[in-house]
Design a protein around this motif. Structure first.
Motif: not given
Ligand SMILES: C[S@@+](CC[C@H](N)C(=O)[O-])C[C@H]1O[C@@H](n2cnc3c(N)ncnc32)[C@H](O)[C@@H]1O
Length: 386
Positions: A61-62, A293, A64, A261, A270, A34-36, A59, A32, A80-81, A243-244
């Motif tokens: 994402g995957s 976004i 984390t 993040h 993405y 830009s994962k942190y 936000f 994914y 997440d959207i 949607d955030t």
């Protein structure tokens, strides 16, 4: 300004996390962008929350943050959207009984083996006849599918997808969809397994789609089995695809800590990077790009739209956070159309408009930033003031 007790804990940590293992448990079983790294979310959760607190990553994402919250016995909501992000996040925090997995995966692999070996024996079916293939194997219809994938790959992917859809247990089915999605870039004609999506002219014949799927499904299965010991806490972790900018399903002042993040404007497209997976899973990358976004990155107003949308996100984050509680945001300063945008400074302004007062910034350097090209990134700590 942050109290000493927090500063002391922050300063004890080397936030570069050089050589840290970032792949434990269910982290990292699907790429994914830009994962942190999990250590960032984990340490923030340790410092700014207690057991049973409700954590929000809007936000996500995957997922984390969700995994880190779960192993620390927190409750958490991830939003997440991107439907692919929601699928990966959900699978990452959902334990499945070994008996169910053994039964469903065993049955799937056996039926697939029969179906795929029988097609492989009739080599003529691999000669490309788009119309015939689409009808016979229920191949998704998307433009240039035959440029992105070799015919034998299309047939095998279509068969795998069809058999996954037959799996009765939803959690096992979702797990297999994640395994399926994670092999798609690798078996496509794309020049790399991540980042920019470009066709490579040098890609050799791919003859092992099924084998790659089996190996991935087994890897994910063994990681999911490790979730068993977190069964009790995983019940308190929710993933919401939404949607955030509108968190209407969360009450005012319900959240104890935000760890999130956001996108670095359009630094990671993405919808574009994940186009092949999204399409095979039946999602629209075009629709996603409009909703993200920082989406539609080529348009002239991308920064203006981002600012407006992020301010809306900040308003919602402030509304749902309890008074005096913390909001931790990881961000970098991207270059858009040749100009560096100082998102860390912008975010301080957004925060001050909505009652999130900036407290402290941790700089992360050149070693292990989320975004390869950026020299530094920031962990920004805000606090809700009334
Ligand atoms: C930097 S990534 C988060 C990565 C995450 N920390 C991880 O470790 O996987 C930013 C995420 O924001 C999501 N996003 C963008 N616009 C959104 C919106 N309007 N609502 C919810 N999520 C959005 C993107 O889909 C992307 O997954």
């Amino acid at each position: 300004m942050l109290e000493k007790k927090y500063l002391k804990r922050i300063n004890k940590i080397n936030w570069e996390f050089i050589n840290a293992d970032t792949t434990y448990l269910t982290h990292n079983f699907h790429r994914y962008s830009s994962k942190y790294i999990p250590q960032i979310a984990g340490n923030l959760i340790d410092i700014f929350s207690r057991e049973n607190d409700l954590i929000l990553d809007n936000f996500v994402g995957s997922g984390t943050t969700l995994v880190e919250a779960m192993i620390r016995k927190r409750r958490a909501i991830g939003i997440d959207i991107n439907p692919l992000a929601c699928l990966i996040s959900k699978v990452k925090i959902t334990p499945i009984e070994k008996t169910v997995l053994d039964k469903e995966i065993g049955k799937l692999i056996m039926s697939l083996k029969q179906a795929i070996y029988s097609v492989r024996e009739q080599k003529t079916l691999y000669s490309f006849d788009k119309k015939n293939m689409i009808e016979e194997y229920e191949v998704p219809k998307f433009p240039y599918i035959d440029k992105w994938f070799q015919p034998q790959v299309i047939v095998e992917l279509a068969i795998i997808k069809k058999y996954i859809d037959f799996i009765e247990n939803k959690d096992a089915r979702d797990m297999c969809l994640v395994a399926f999605s994670s092999i798609i870039r690798g078996v496509s004609n794309a020049s790399s397994e991540f980042g920019n999506l470009m066709i490579s002219k040098r890609k050799g014949k791919v003859t092992d789609t099924f084998e790659r799927f089996v190996s991935k499904v087994n890897e994910i299965k063994s990681r999911i089995l490790q979730l068993d010991k977190y069964k009790e806490f995983s019940k308190n972790i929710k993933v919401v695809c939404g949607d955030t900018r509108n968190l209407a399903f969360i009450n005012d002042s319900e959240i104890d800590l935000i760890v999130t993040h956001p996108p670095y404007i359009a630094a990671v497209p993405y919808a574009e990077y994940q186009k092949l997976s999204l399409r095979w899973l039946g999602f629209s990358d075009r629709k996603l790009d409009k909703e993200l976004i920082g989406g539609r990155r080529q348009s002239n107003d991308v920064v203006k739209r981002f600012d407006k949308d992020m301010l809306k996100a900040f308003e919602e984050m402030s509304r749902v956070l309890k008074d005096n509680k913390f909001c931790c945001i990881v961000i970098g300063n991207p270059t858009v159309k040749g100009k560096t945008i100082e998102l860390n400074k912008k975010f301080i302004k957004f925060g001050s408009k909505v009652g999130l007062e900036f407290q402290y910034e941790i700089k992360r350097g050149k070693y292990n930033t989320t975004m390869g090209k950026m020299k530094e990134e920031f962990i920004m700590i805000f606090r809700k003031t009334n």
